[in-house]
Scaffold this active site. Structure first.
Site, PDB file in Angstrom:
ATOM      1  N   LYS A 203       0.860  -1.177   0.000  1.00  0.00           N
ATOM      2  CA  LYS A 203       0.000   0.000   0.000  1.00  0.00           C
ATOM      3  C   LYS A 203       0.899   1.230   0.000  1.00  0.00           C
ATOM      4  CE  LYS A 203      -3.614   0.328  -0.044  1.00  0.00           C
ATOM      5  NZ  LYS A 203      -4.546   0.605  -1.150  1.00  0.00           N
ATOM      6  N   HIS A 343     -10.119  -7.158  -4.407  1.00  0.00           N
ATOM      7  CA  HIS A 343      -9.820  -6.086  -3.463  1.00  0.00           C
ATOM      8  C   HIS A 343     -10.252  -6.473  -2.053  1.00  0.00           C
ATOM      9  CE1 HIS A 343     -11.465  -2.457  -1.328  1.00  0.00           C
ATOM     10  NE2 HIS A 343     -10.283  -1.984  -1.648  1.00  0.00           N
TER      11      HIS A 343
HETATM   12  O1  GKR Z   1      -7.522  -0.067   4.173  1.00  0.00           O
HETATM   13  O2  GKR Z   1      -6.009   1.461   3.962  1.00  0.00           O
HETATM   14  C1  GKR Z   1      -6.761   0.642   3.508  1.00  0.00           C
HETATM   15  C2  GKR Z   1      -6.754   0.389   2.034  1.00  0.00           C
HETATM   16  O3  GKR Z   1      -6.175   1.455   1.368  1.00  0.00           O
HETATM   17  C3  GKR Z   1      -8.138   0.106   1.524  1.00  0.00           C
HETATM   18  O4  GKR Z   1      -9.049   0.896   2.127  1.00  0.00           O
HETATM   19  C4  GKR Z   1      -8.240   0.206   0.048  1.00  0.00           C
HETATM   20  O5  GKR Z   1      -9.558   0.332  -0.336  1.00  0.00           O
HETATM   21  O6  GKR Z   1      -7.001  -1.788   0.155  1.00  0.00           O
HETATM   22  C5  GKR Z   1      -7.713  -0.985  -0.626  1.00  0.00           C
HETATM   23  C6  GKR Z   1      -7.087  -0.768  -1.979  1.00  0.00           C
HETATM   24  O7  GKR Z   1      -6.614  -1.709  -2.535  1.00  0.00           O
HETATM   25  O8  GKR Z   1      -7.121   0.342  -2.507  1.00  0.00           O
HETATM   26 MG    MG Z   2      -6.327  -0.577  -4.438  1.00  0.00          MG
END
Ligand code: GKR
Ligand code: MG
Length: 449
Positions: A203, A343
């Protein structure tokens, strides 16, 4: 020969239980996860006393739809999936409130009334499938047409993170801080040791792109040949995206939502064609672009596919509207030669069971699925899922193959009841403001870089 009478499939009762589950301080472009995040557990009970379970987002805007929807269901059949979906349309939603509702900065794409309805309906659909499977003695995957694989592969979901939440709030886990390439590689090693994952997603959108490029390169060096993905949630301009794509072309399986919006994604996509290893999937040249931000609803598909803005879509049964809808999305992707991945954001074991069942039935699920599950220590099922070699077995038990633990459910619901309201809606920007040096944080102005 007389046939056995079919059992009564009529819904007698629907139970909704909002819970708060603990979440580590995971960082993203929008901020940081709060110590607890809301989820909703749905139970559907038939007149014969068979109970099915489902799980979805538990923020107020979802509860506001789930409650009136639940009241419409008694008397309907758990097998009438199309009818139950149509009923969801009867729940009125104030469009202005949709726009105003607290959101996670578009991490999951646009927010519309229909998408909210689908996100709620998905938990009810899963609960009906679970109940129907129990009635018929069939696993959910069999109700969806049957599995095409016996195990489903998941990827290690790596996050930059703090060791603990600001002010020591919430629970402290044993993962420690990860804010640089060495920390990310150490995190990845633990994912490999504990769960056997062989593909990794980082991420991004948290630190300047050069630092995230260095982290991916460090992963490539530590785990040569393993699939790697980077996802800054639309945090970069097209120019920055192109620079990152050029730097990482040889090591990325795909680049996920480098930039915001279909037009920007299409611009990046056109420019990276021919640059690097897009041929890894055997389809095209250049770096593959994936999304769970610019294709999250049916109306967004056409433009994105016709402009070749994305080559991989991350499905998510929650906001696409359930397991049947996920299979429909898969068919559309197959028609257009677009790859399919999955996702995830913070969830418990009911959702993971549903993800695994549907993933098992989709032939063109070409990539390891995302899951936040290893980050979640709280659950409401009796036996937690166990990853082996980065995979989960596809259950052959009737329904989802997971059982509700009522004591755990009650304890997590108690936490929701006791909350003063600050955790009942996910707000990563508010959590970030509590971090040292981020007191003025209002969320990023995109593109951040
Ligand atoms: O939980 O911080 C998080 C993620 O960024 C998530 O909310 C995203 O929706 O994991 C997700 C993504 O692949 O963008
Ligand atoms: Mg994503």
């Amino acid at each position: 020969m007389t046939q056995k009478p079919s059992r009564n499939l009529t819904i007698a009762e629907v139970r909704l239980t909002p819970v708060l589950i603990s979440d580590p301080p995971l960082l993203n472009v929008h901020g940081v996860h709060q110590p607890y995040t809301p989820r909703l557990v749905v139970e559907i009970v038939t007149e014969d006393g068979v109970t099915g379970i489902g799980e979805t987002y538990g923020d107020t805007k979802y509860l506001d739809i789930a409650r009136p929807y639940a009241e419409l269901l008694p008397g309907h059949s758990i097998a009438d999936f199309n009818g139950l979906a149509a009923l969801a349309q009867q729940v009125g939603i104030d469009e202005a409130r949709v726009e105003d509702a607290v959101d996670v900065g578009g991490l999951r794409g646009i927010q519309t009334a229909d998408k909210l309805r689908l996100s709620v309906f998905s938990a009810f659909e899963v609960a009906c499938l679970d109940a129907l499977g129990k009635v018929q003695g069939l696993p959910v995957h069999a109700l969806l047409g049957g599995k095409v694989r016996d195990t489903v592969e998941y990827s290690a979901y790596l996050f930059y993170r703090w060791a603990e939440h600001p002010d020591g709030a919430g629970e402290r886990d044993s993962w420690g801080e990860a804010v640089d390439p060495a920390g990310i590689v150490a995190q990845a090693r633990r994912f490999v040791d504990d769960y056997g994952f062989t593909s990794f997603k980082l991420k991004g959108g948290v630190f300047p792109p050069a630092e995230e490029i260095a982290a991916i390169k460090a992963l490539a060096e530590a785990f040569p040949g393993h699939p790697l993905r980077l996802d800054p949630n639309g945090g970069w301009s097209p120019e920055t995206s192109l620079k990152v794509a050029a730097e990482l072309a040889d090591v990325l399986e795909y680049l996920e939502d480098p930039t915001s919006g279909t037009a920007n994604m299409a611009e990046v996509s056109a420019a990276v064609k021919g640059a690097g290893s897009r041929g890894a999937g055997g389809r095209q040249e250049g770096v593959l672009l994936a999304t769970n931000m610019c294709v999250t609803t049916v109306p967004e598909i056409r433009e994105a596919f016709l402009t070749d803005a994305v080559q991989v879509v991350l499905s998510d049964h929650h906001y696409w509207g359930g397991l049947h809808a996920t299979r429909e999305l898969a068919a559309i992707c197959r028609t257009f030669g677009v790859g399919l991945s999955m996702h995830s954001n913070t969830h418990m074991g009911i959702s993971l069971a549903a993800m695994t069942h549907v993933a098992a039935t989709v032939p063109n699920l070409d990539y390891a699925c995302d899951s936040h599950y290893p980050w979640q220590t709280d659950d409401v099922i009796t036996a937690r899922h166990v990853f082996t070699d980065g995979r989960l077995p596809v259950s052959g038990a009737p329904g989802l193959g997971v059982e509700l633990d009522r004591e755990k459910l009650a304890a997590l619901h108690r936490r929701w009841l006791d909350d003063d309201g600050t955790m009942r809606d996910r707000d990563d920007a508010a959590a970030m403001r509590k971090g040292t040096g981020y007191e003025d944080w209002t969320g990023p102005v995109l593109p951040r870089w």
